[in-house]
Design a protein around this motif. Structure first.
Motif, mmCIF file in Angstrom:
data_model
loop_
_atom_site.group_PDB
_atom_site.id
_atom_site.type_symbol
_atom_site.label_atom_id
_atom_site.label_comp_id
_atom_site.label_asym_id
_atom_site.label_seq_id
_atom_site.Cartn_x
_atom_site.Cartn_y
_atom_site.Cartn_z
ATOM 1 N N LEU A 3 11.170 -20.801 -4.303
ATOM 2 C CA LEU A 3 11.642 -21.442 -3.075
ATOM 3 C C LEU A 3 10.507 -22.180 -2.362
ATOM 4 O O LEU A 3 10.723 -23.235 -1.770
ATOM 5 N N ALA A 4 9.306 -21.638 -2.415
ATOM 6 C CA ALA A 4 8.162 -22.251 -1.739
ATOM 7 C C ALA A 4 7.684 -23.513 -2.455
ATOM 8 O O ALA A 4 7.019 -24.358 -1.842
ATOM 9 N N ALA A 5 8.015 -23.658 -3.723
ATOM 10 C CA ALA A 5 7.576 -24.836 -4.477
ATOM 11 C C ALA A 5 8.099 -26.127 -3.861
ATOM 12 O O ALA A 5 7.499 -27.177 -4.037
ATOM 13 N N GLY A 6 9.177 -26.046 -3.120
ATOM 14 C CA GLY A 6 9.734 -27.220 -2.448
ATOM 15 C C GLY A 6 9.110 -27.469 -1.092
ATOM 16 O O GLY A 6 9.620 -28.283 -0.320
ATOM 17 N N ASP B 18 13.169 -15.623 12.837
ATOM 18 C CA ASP B 18 11.848 -16.209 13.038
ATOM 19 C C ASP B 18 11.910 -17.720 12.816
ATOM 20 O O ASP B 18 12.436 -18.192 11.810
ATOM 21 N N ARG B 19 11.374 -18.469 13.748
ATOM 22 C CA ARG B 19 11.442 -19.933 13.707
ATOM 23 C C ARG B 19 10.660 -20.533 12.547
ATOM 24 O O ARG B 19 10.912 -21.671 12.147
ATOM 25 N N GLU B 20 9.688 -19.811 12.011
ATOM 26 C CA GLU B 20 8.884 -20.340 10.909
ATOM 27 C C GLU B 20 9.560 -20.201 9.550
ATOM 28 O O GLU B 20 9.110 -20.781 8.572
ATOM 29 N N THR B 21 10.627 -19.448 9.460
ATOM 30 C CA THR B 21 11.289 -19.186 8.185
ATOM 31 C C THR B 21 12.128 -20.387 7.759
ATOM 32 O O THR B 21 13.064 -20.765 8.444
ATOM 33 N N ASP B 22 11.753 -20.969 6.618
ATOM 34 C CA ASP B 22 12.516 -22.082 6.044
ATOM 35 C C ASP B 22 13.427 -21.612 4.911
ATOM 36 O O ASP B 22 14.360 -22.319 4.535
ATOM 37 N N ILE C 109 10.133 -9.520 -8.990
ATOM 38 C CA ILE C 109 11.223 -10.491 -8.859
ATOM 39 C C ILE C 109 11.300 -11.113 -7.465
ATOM 40 O O ILE C 109 11.411 -12.335 -7.355
ATOM 41 N N PRO C 110 11.237 -10.341 -6.371
ATOM 42 C CA PRO C 110 11.286 -10.996 -5.051
ATOM 43 C C PRO C 110 10.151 -11.993 -4.842
ATOM 44 O O PRO C 110 10.379 -13.099 -4.325
ATOM 45 N N ALA C 111 8.947 -11.653 -5.274
ATOM 46 C CA ALA C 111 7.812 -12.572 -5.127
ATOM 47 C C ALA C 111 8.010 -13.820 -5.981
ATOM 48 O O ALA C 111 7.667 -14.931 -5.555
ATOM 49 N N LEU C 112 8.582 -13.664 -7.174
ATOM 50 C CA LEU C 112 8.853 -14.808 -8.034
ATOM 51 C C LEU C 112 9.858 -15.749 -7.378
ATOM 52 O O LEU C 112 9.661 -16.969 -7.348
#
Length: 170
Positions: free
Chosen positions: A41-44, A80-84, A33-36
């Motif tokens: 979220l990464a699809a955007g 972390d600055r890379e976290t969107d 579930i966390p990976a899903l």
């Protein structure tokens, strides 16, 4: 000039300055579930990190050197600055011991009723602590009878039942 600071910050930050955050509770170890949620979220086009008691990582990069607490991992991820966007997997016992490293999130996912908190606390009471933190929907594991029963008692939030077949019913 000091009177311009607020205007400059509003221009630099999107919305209220927060990143999208999903909280997963009740997930068994090594749950998909966390990976899903991270993939959704990464699809955007976001760089999504996942934090749990096993540590924090964004992409393939680990942010923590060893397993620790969810609180420590989530803070490392959120700073972390890379976290969107972030997915934080919370542990029942740790929530009671040291609360959470954030005050609200976009979605709460009750992934199961695997409960390891104090014996005097039940799943419904635990859910009542977490659900008000969600600014968006509450996702309930439809395959778990205890979670499914809890879905009917939630008021004031959009509830989505997620099945093991990947289907989501609102």
């Amino acid at each position: 000039s000091a009177h311009l600071y607020g205007q400059i910050l509003r221009h630099m930050l999107n919305g209220d300055g927060r990143i999208p955050l999903a909280m997963v509770a009740g997930a068994p170890p090594h749950s998909p579930i966390p990976a899903l949620l991270a993939r959704i979220l990464a699809a955007g086009g976001r760089r999504v990190g996942v934090a749990s008691a096993r540590g924090a990582a964004i992409g393939g990069r680990s942010l923590t050197s060893a397993p620790g607490t969810v609180h420590t991992a989530a803070r490392a991820l959120l700073l972390d600055r890379e976290t969107d966007a972030a997915v934080v997997v919370v542990d029942h016992a740790e929530v009671f011991r040291c609360l959470l490293p954030f005050d609200r999130c976009g979605v709460v996912a009750l992934a199961g009723s695997a409960f390891q908190g104090p014996a005097s606390i039940r799943l419904g009471e635990y859910a009542r602590l977490l659900l008000p933190m969600s600014l968006g929907p509450v996702v309930i594991a439809a395959a778990d009878p205890a979670c499914r029963a809890l879905a009917g008692t939630i008021r004031g939030a959009r509830v989505a039942l997620a099945g093991g077949d990947g289907a989501v019913r609102v």
